[in-house]
Structures are given as structure tokens and as C-alpha cells.
Design a protein around this motif. Structure first.
Motif, PDB file in Angstrom:
ATOM      1  N   CYS A  69       0.840  -1.204   0.000  1.00 17.47           N
ATOM      2  CA  CYS A  69       0.000   0.000   0.000  1.00 17.47           C
ATOM      3  C   CYS A  69       0.870   1.247   0.000  1.00 17.47           C
ATOM      4  N   ALA A  70       0.301   2.332  -0.551  1.00 13.05           N
ATOM      5  CA  ALA A  70       1.060   3.575  -0.692  1.00 13.05           C
ATOM      6  C   ALA A  70       0.824   4.531   0.470  1.00 13.05           C
ATOM      7  N   SER A  71      -0.154   4.235   1.330  1.00 12.85           N
ATOM      8  CA  SER A  71      -0.458   5.165   2.421  1.00 12.85           C
ATOM      9  C   SER A  71      -1.192   4.451   3.550  1.00 12.85           C
ATOM     10  N   ILE A  72      -1.210   5.118   4.714  1.00 14.42           N
ATOM     11  CA  ILE A  72      -2.008   4.608   5.837  1.00 14.42           C
ATOM     12  C   ILE A  72      -3.483   4.660   5.454  1.00 14.42           C
ATOM     13  N   GLN A  73      -3.852   5.699   4.706  1.00 13.75           N
ATOM     14  CA  GLN A  73      -5.248   5.863   4.265  1.00 13.75           C
ATOM     15  C   GLN A  73      -5.738   4.606   3.537  1.00 13.75           C
ATOM     16  N   GLU A  74      -4.908   4.105   2.619  1.00 15.03           N
ATOM     17  CA  GLU A  74      -5.287   2.921   1.841  1.00 15.03           C
ATOM     18  C   GLU A  74      -5.512   1.713   2.768  1.00 15.03           C
ATOM     19  N   VAL A  75      -4.649   1.576   3.776  1.00 12.22           N
ATOM     20  CA  VAL A  75      -4.802   0.461   4.728  1.00 12.22           C
ATOM     21  C   VAL A  75      -6.081   0.652   5.545  1.00 12.22           C
ATOM     22  N   ALA A  76      -6.255   1.882   6.068  1.00 16.61           N
ATOM     23  CA  ALA A  76      -7.347   2.125   7.028  1.00 16.61           C
ATOM     24  C   ALA A  76      -8.722   2.055   6.380  1.00 16.61           C
ATOM     25  N   GLU A  77      -8.832   2.533   5.137  1.00  9.84           N
ATOM     26  CA  GLU A  77     -10.152   2.560   4.478  1.00  9.84           C
ATOM     27  C   GLU A  77     -10.622   1.162   4.064  1.00  9.84           C
ATOM     28  N   ASN A  78      -9.681   0.233   3.966  1.00  9.03           N
ATOM     29  CA  ASN A  78     -10.020  -1.076   3.389  1.00  9.03           C
ATOM     30  C   ASN A  78      -9.990  -2.247   4.347  1.00  9.03           C
ATOM     31  N   ASN A  79      -9.756  -1.973   5.648  1.00  8.04           N
ATOM     32  CA  ASN A  79      -9.626  -3.084   6.590  1.00  8.04           C
ATOM     33  C   ASN A  79     -10.352  -2.817   7.899  1.00  8.04           C
ATOM     34  N   ASP A  80     -10.931  -3.890   8.463  1.00  9.21           N
ATOM     35  CA  ASP A  80     -11.633  -3.772   9.745  1.00  9.21           C
ATOM     36  C   ASP A  80     -10.708  -4.057  10.918  1.00  9.21           C
ATOM     37  N   VAL A  81      -9.584  -4.726  10.615  1.00 12.09           N
ATOM     38  CA  VAL A  81      -8.571  -4.990  11.649  1.00 12.09           C
ATOM     39  C   VAL A  81      -7.240  -4.466  11.119  1.00 12.09           C
ATOM     40  N   ILE A  82      -6.558  -3.653  11.931  1.00 13.54           N
ATOM     41  CA  ILE A  82      -5.279  -3.063  11.506  1.00 13.54           C
ATOM     42  C   ILE A  82      -4.234  -3.339  12.580  1.00 13.54           C
ATOM     43  N   ILE A  83      -3.160  -4.032  12.187  1.00 13.16           N
ATOM     44  CA  ILE A  83      -2.065  -4.341  13.111  1.00 13.16           C
ATOM     45  C   ILE A  83      -0.952  -3.308  12.898  1.00 13.16           C
ATOM     46  N   THR A  84      -0.365  -2.820  13.996  1.00 14.34           N
ATOM     47  CA  THR A  84       0.780  -1.913  13.884  1.00 14.34           C
ATOM     48  C   THR A  84       1.981  -2.536  14.596  1.00 14.34           C
TER      49      THR A  84
END
Ligand SMILES: NC(=O)c1ccc[n+]([C@@H]2O[C@H](COP(=O)([O-])OP(=O)(O)OC[C@H]3O[C@@H](n4cnc5c(N)ncnc54)[C@H](O)[C@@H]3O)[C@@H](O)[C@H]2O)c1
Length: 295
Positions: free
Chosen positions: A48-63
Motif C-alpha cells: 500500500c502507498a499510504s495509511i489511508q489505503e490500509v485504514a479505508e479497506n480493513n476492519d482490523v489493523i495491526i501496527t
């Protein structure tokens, strides 16, 4: 295919994300370093090119990021997760950070209807690579249960320790015990050496007794070989002890041994040894005495 977001693809995160991809998840992976994203894509993740792309497309986000300021920037900062996450998203922060920072972020997340748990790990790169990390979790039971399927891929154990921040409190407890143990081992072996006993024979004589420990078995041979290749770097342990001391101040808890070992590590860092394994605490004693502990 079930999706999961992953932000922070360094030494640990690169393996953890790759293991999730191998287990059949569509892993939406982002790091501030483009080369890390390319490597993740080569390992089966969706770069992915941005956090936005990750956040808009996933219900679970690991950091999986270095320290509190990095996680705050990624979760709360401009262009961060909270700006784009859907309501009811679950953020699973697996970085080792200050417990107070976890609690602060969880509160900010809750105000936007986003859930967060802290889930730092123990085990280092080899266990990240083979999916056998020990995972210490703080947060709500139902959020822990939701994250468990990912923990099962990345780790061999996951324990819910208590409310938000408890995972990191557990990790700091672990880091204090390990650091003070290594310092005690170095101090003891140096006395043996200078008092005329063979340090290797001393190690063999005592490892089965009360002083014996996982720390002793792992670190004494490194000390006896003068091998300080990481392993776990002094720089990272300084970060963790700093968070432990801050937590001590914040809770009015005296941590005299932690403070002492922190000073020893700072001496080594100032001497250019921050990238050495933490068994390099022996070098502090070698500097003090001019003696060397070797086989
Ligand atoms: N390395 C170990 O042996 C080990 C063991 C247990 C726990 N930990 C903990 O795990 C965490 C991660 O450790 P690591 O060794 O993988 O660190 P690392 O420095 O190798 O990886 C961190 C990654 O985060 C990325 N990053 C930083 N800021 C970012 C941002 N704003 N947006 C996106 N990406 C960003 C970096 O580019 C890097 O790739 C740390 O908290 C560490 O203490 C490490």
C-alpha cells in the motif's frame, strides 16, 4: 479472502506480515520506507502507498512500530489511522511502547468508535520468522477474542493480561527482569574471573542451581565467547527501560535496579556499543576493571 491491515514492516513486522499472508490472509501492508513495502509485496502481501489505503479497506489493523511517538503519529496523527478508519475498526498495536501511551490512544480511538488493544511480543526475529512469538495483551476480552486468529498465526501463545496498557506493562516487567539478570550475570562472572576462578567452570557449576535461568543459559556462552552480535540490541533495551522508568515515575514506583542498569547501558551506548547485544553489559564491567571474562 479475509483481509487485515499491517503498518510497520521492519525486522519484526516484515516476518509477521509475511506469515499472515502465508496463512491465507490478504495483508494490506504499509511502511514509511518504500523498500519495506516492496519486500512485503514480494512476500505475498498487498503493498500500500499510504495509511489511508490500509485504514479505508480493513476492519482490523495491526501496527508494529518502534516506540510510542511512532504509534501515536500513525494512529492519531494527520493522515493517520483514525482519520480514515471505519467505525468499529479494531487496531491491534503490537509495538513495545509506554502503557500510558496505549491508554491515551485507546481513549482517542473510542471517541471515534474505533477499538484498540495493545499486544507487544517477546521472542525476537527468529520467533517472528517462525510464528512462535509470545504475545502479551491488554484490552477488552471481546477484542482479544477477535484478534486471536491473527495471534495464532504470529505466535505460539497469547495471554490477555488485563485492561488496555497491560500488555505493555507485562512487556516492561519482562524487560526489567531480563536486564537486571544480565547485569547480575556479568557482575558475578567478572568477580569469578578476578578472584581467580575459571568463569566457564563457574557457569557450569551453578547453572543447575537456584541462580540458573534462561537468561544465564542464553547469555553466559555469549559473554564467554566475547560474542555480542544481536540478538536484542542495547539501543532497544534502553528504549524499553526508558518506558519502564517513565511508568515508574507515573505510578510513584521506585525502580532502583532498572535505573542502575539503564546507566550502564547509556555508558555502553555513548561508547558506540548501542548496536551490540544486551549481553554486552559485560563490556561495562570490563571497562570498569580492565579485565576480560573469556573461556
Ligand atoms: N527486534 C526485536 O528483537 C524485537 C523483539 C521484541 C519486540 N520488539 C519490538 O517490536 C517493535 C518493532 O521492532 P522492530 O525490530 O521490527 O523495529 P524496526 O525499526 O526494524 O521496524 C519498525 C518499522 O516501522 C516503520 N515506521 C516507523 N515510523 C513509521 C510511520 N510513521 N509509518 C509507517 N511505518 C513507520 C519503520 O520504517 C520500520 O520499518 C519495537 O517496539 C520493538 O521494541 C522487537
Amino acid at each position: 479472502m479475509k483481509k487485515v491491515g499491517f503498518i510497520g514492516l521492519g525486522i519484526m513486522g516484515s516476518h509477521m506480515a509475511a506469515n499472515l499472508a502465508k496463512a491465507g490472509y490478504e495483508v494490506w501492508a504499509y511502511d514509511i520506507v518504500p523498500a519495506a513495502v516492496e519486500k512485503a509485496a514480494a512476500n505475498g502481501c498487498k503493498g500500500c502507498a499510504s495509511i489511508q489505503e490500509v485504514a479505508e479497506n480493513n476492519d482490523v489493523i495491526i501496527t508494529m512500530l518502534p516506540n510510542s511517538p511512532h504509534v501515536k503519529a500513525v494512529v492519531l496523527g494527520a493522515g493517520g489511522v483514525l482519520e480514515f478508519a471505519k467505525k468499529d475498526t479494531l487496531v491491534v498495536d503490537m509495538s513495545s511502547i509506554a502503557p500510558a501511551a496505549s491508554a491515551e490512544m485507546q481513549k482517542a480511538c473510542a471517541e471515534k468508535g474505533v477499538r484498540m488493544i495493545d499486544a507487544p511480543v517477546s521472542g525476537g526475529e527468529p520467533k517472528a520468522a517462525d510464528g512462535t512469538l509470545a504475545i502479551m495483551v491488554g484490552g477488552e476480552e471481546k477484542d482479544f477474542e477477535q484478534a486471536k486468529e491473527y495471534f495464532d498465526v504470529m505466535g505460539s501463545s497469547a495471554v490477555l493480561v488485563g485492561p488496555i496498557g497491560s500488555g505493555n506493562t507485562c512487556k516492561l516487567t519482562n524487560q526489567i527482569i531480563v536486564a537486571v539478570n544480565i547485569a547480575a550475570l556479568a557482575e558475578g562472572l567478572m568477580l569469578a574471573e578476578r578472584a581467580g576462578a575459571d568463569p566457564e567452570k563457574v557457569f557450569n557449576a551453578i547453572k543447575g542451581g537456584l541462580a540458573g535461568s534462561t537468561v544465564m543459559n542464553a547469555k553466559a556462552p555469549m559473554m564467554l565467547d566475547g560474542n555480542f552480535k544481536p540478538g536484542f540490541k542495547i539501543d532497544l533495551h534502553i528504549k524499553d527501560l526508558g518506558n519502564a522508568l517513565d511508568t515508574g515515575y507515573g505510578t510513584g514506583t521506585p525502580l532502583p535496579l532498572t535505573a542502575e542498569v539503564m546507566q550502564m547501558m547509556q555508558v555502553l551506548k555513548a561508547d558506540g556499543m548501542g548496536q551490540n547485544d544486551h549481553s554486552g553489559l559485560l563490556k561495562y564491567y570490563e571497562k570498569l576493571t580492565g579485565s576480560e571474562v573469556r573461556r
